[in-house]
Write an enzyme that holds these catalytic residues in place. Sequence first.
Site, PDB file in Angstrom:
ATOM      1  N   HIS A 159      13.046   5.733   4.131  1.00  0.00           N
ATOM      2  CA  HIS A 159      13.982   6.497   3.287  1.00  0.00           C
ATOM      3  C   HIS A 159      13.919   8.021   3.414  1.00  0.00           C
ATOM      4  O   HIS A 159      13.544   8.723   2.474  1.00  0.00           O
ATOM      5  CB  HIS A 159      13.847   6.094   1.808  1.00  0.00           C
ATOM      6  CG  HIS A 159      12.447   5.899   1.281  1.00  0.00           C
ATOM      7  ND1 HIS A 159      11.474   6.853   1.384  1.00  0.00           N
ATOM      8  CD2 HIS A 159      11.882   4.840   0.646  1.00  0.00           C
ATOM      9  CE1 HIS A 159      10.375   6.393   0.830  1.00  0.00           C
ATOM     10  NE2 HIS A 159      10.594   5.176   0.373  1.00  0.00           N
ATOM     11  N   ASP A 170      16.272  -0.034   0.651  1.00  0.00           N
ATOM     12  CA  ASP A 170      15.321   0.213  -0.441  1.00  0.00           C
ATOM     13  C   ASP A 170      15.807  -0.456  -1.729  1.00  0.00           C
ATOM     14  O   ASP A 170      15.666   0.107  -2.828  1.00  0.00           O
ATOM     15  CB  ASP A 170      15.066   1.711  -0.667  1.00  0.00           C
ATOM     16  CG  ASP A 170      13.770   1.958  -1.439  1.00  0.00           C
ATOM     17  OD1 ASP A 170      13.074   0.972  -1.779  1.00  0.00           O
ATOM     18  OD2 ASP A 170      13.452   3.122  -1.694  1.00  0.00           O
TER      19      ASP A 170
HETATM   20  O1  DOR Z   1      12.767   4.102  -5.806  1.00  0.00           O
HETATM   21  C1  DOR Z   1      11.847   3.434  -5.346  1.00  0.00           C
HETATM   22  N1  DOR Z   1      11.571   2.196  -5.827  1.00  0.00           N
HETATM   23  N2  DOR Z   1      11.093   3.939  -4.379  1.00  0.00           N
HETATM   24  C2  DOR Z   1       9.976   3.331  -3.949  1.00  0.00           C
HETATM   25  O2  DOR Z   1       9.321   3.864  -3.089  1.00  0.00           O
HETATM   26  C3  DOR Z   1       9.529   2.060  -4.542  1.00  0.00           C
HETATM   27  C4  DOR Z   1      10.645   1.357  -5.156  1.00  0.00           C
HETATM   28  C5  DOR Z   1      10.206   0.254  -6.070  1.00  0.00           C
HETATM   29  O3  DOR Z   1       9.341  -0.546  -5.704  1.00  0.00           O
HETATM   30  O4  DOR Z   1      10.777   0.129  -7.170  1.00  0.00           O
HETATM   31 ZN    ZN Z   2       9.380   4.102  -0.730  1.00  0.00          ZN
END
Ligand code: DOR
Ligand code: ZN
Length: 431
Positions: A233, A306
């Site tokens: 990301h 993501d």
């Molecule tokens: O926004 C995010 N959510 N970034 C991350 O790196 C982890 C992820 C999560 O696991 O919820």
């Molecule tokens: Zn991440």
Amino acid sequence: MSDQVLIKGAKLYGEGDPVDVLVSGGVISRIDASVEVTEDVTVLEANGQVLLPGFVDLHTHLREPGREDTETIASGSAAAALGGYTAVFAMANTDPVADNAVIVDHVWRRGREVGLVDVHPVGAVTVGLKGEKLAELGTMAASAANVRIFSDDGLCVADPLIMRRALEYSTALDVVIAQHAEEPRLTVGAQAHEGEQSARLGYAGWPASAEESIVARDCLLAEHAKARLHVCHVSTSGTADILAWAKARGTRVSAEVTPHHLLLTDSRLDTYDPINKVNPPLRTGADTEKLRAALAEGVIDCVATDHAPHAVQDKDCEWTAARPGMLGLQTALSIVVETMVRTGLLDWRGVARVMSERPAEIAGLPDQGRPLEVGEPANLVLVDPETEWTVRGGELASIAANTPYEGMRLPGVVSATLLRGRITSREGKIS
Ligand code: DOR
Ligand code: ZN
């Protein structure tokens, strides 16, 4: 249902005259101007829609084991099939953490049982994601799950010595280390992109340099170790510059950008709605513009979602208490159409490259992201490029509903997805 599927009148990569594509025995068996319909074949009327290789997501959070109240391997697989995906990589930040062969094998087997998309577990780099001690990468790589990507995503492998050892060790296994680039000392308490908006709203800032300094460091470590680094990301313009520099030097680095970092900016934070809270945070308009250009040029290799499901109580609360993350699997294609195709930055060949071919290459999947040719595995997605739809979180297949695109009208609909010749989704329904 027969095991033969006839896709009638599809434009391969959106190019040329529509053709008929016959799928049998899990592979593309014929491509012709016209293939006769026989009784034992299931027909998909494409009406000139775009046929692409099935999408591959290098970055998905499926929450099983541990948070099955927000997503399971079954519900996440359904979201993936509906989004046009034929393979997804499930991040290791589950509870318990996927830092050993037992957990990764469970995720792999459960994905096979569900059968809607190939679920490849990502193994943790360090035990318990604690960043202190390397996990048993070799055992996970040698397990039934055949782990090819390792990441502590959610957290950064911040200790340079641990990162160096992980990269060195990865070369012997021929696997990829995927880094969540966030220097933790620079993001203590951070809530939003550090800039005018965070100052105005009174949020502790997440500076671009917290990402860029780790990416620069890791590119150098990867170069010295002759290892393969993947940057998760990418969110800042400066990171794109560092990647271009490292690639020009011959560093074995690849990178992904999320749909939300291509479309959304921190101007959305005016509402104080934690639906917009994500890590790394939404950045500025100048960043989104640079990220789009970097993706078009291949400096950033691919799009990864993501996809991060969260429960209502973890999102519908005060900003600082809310968890970061957004759903992504069922909206990714539409955001790519909106930001990259409608703007003329990518054609459909380009979409195939960033959503299927490059991610499959990075992960070393031999049967995904393949050319649309006779004899190739029938991992396919049929896309209606023009039709618009309205996003409703409650109607998505995920158990959680935290989409930042609620109520938005977006272009590009997945008409059908095929996994090894079997229709997994059709007209917005799992089949
Ligand atoms: O926004 C995010 N959510 N970034 C991350 O790196 C982890 C992820 C999560 O696991 O919820
Ligand atoms: Zn991440």
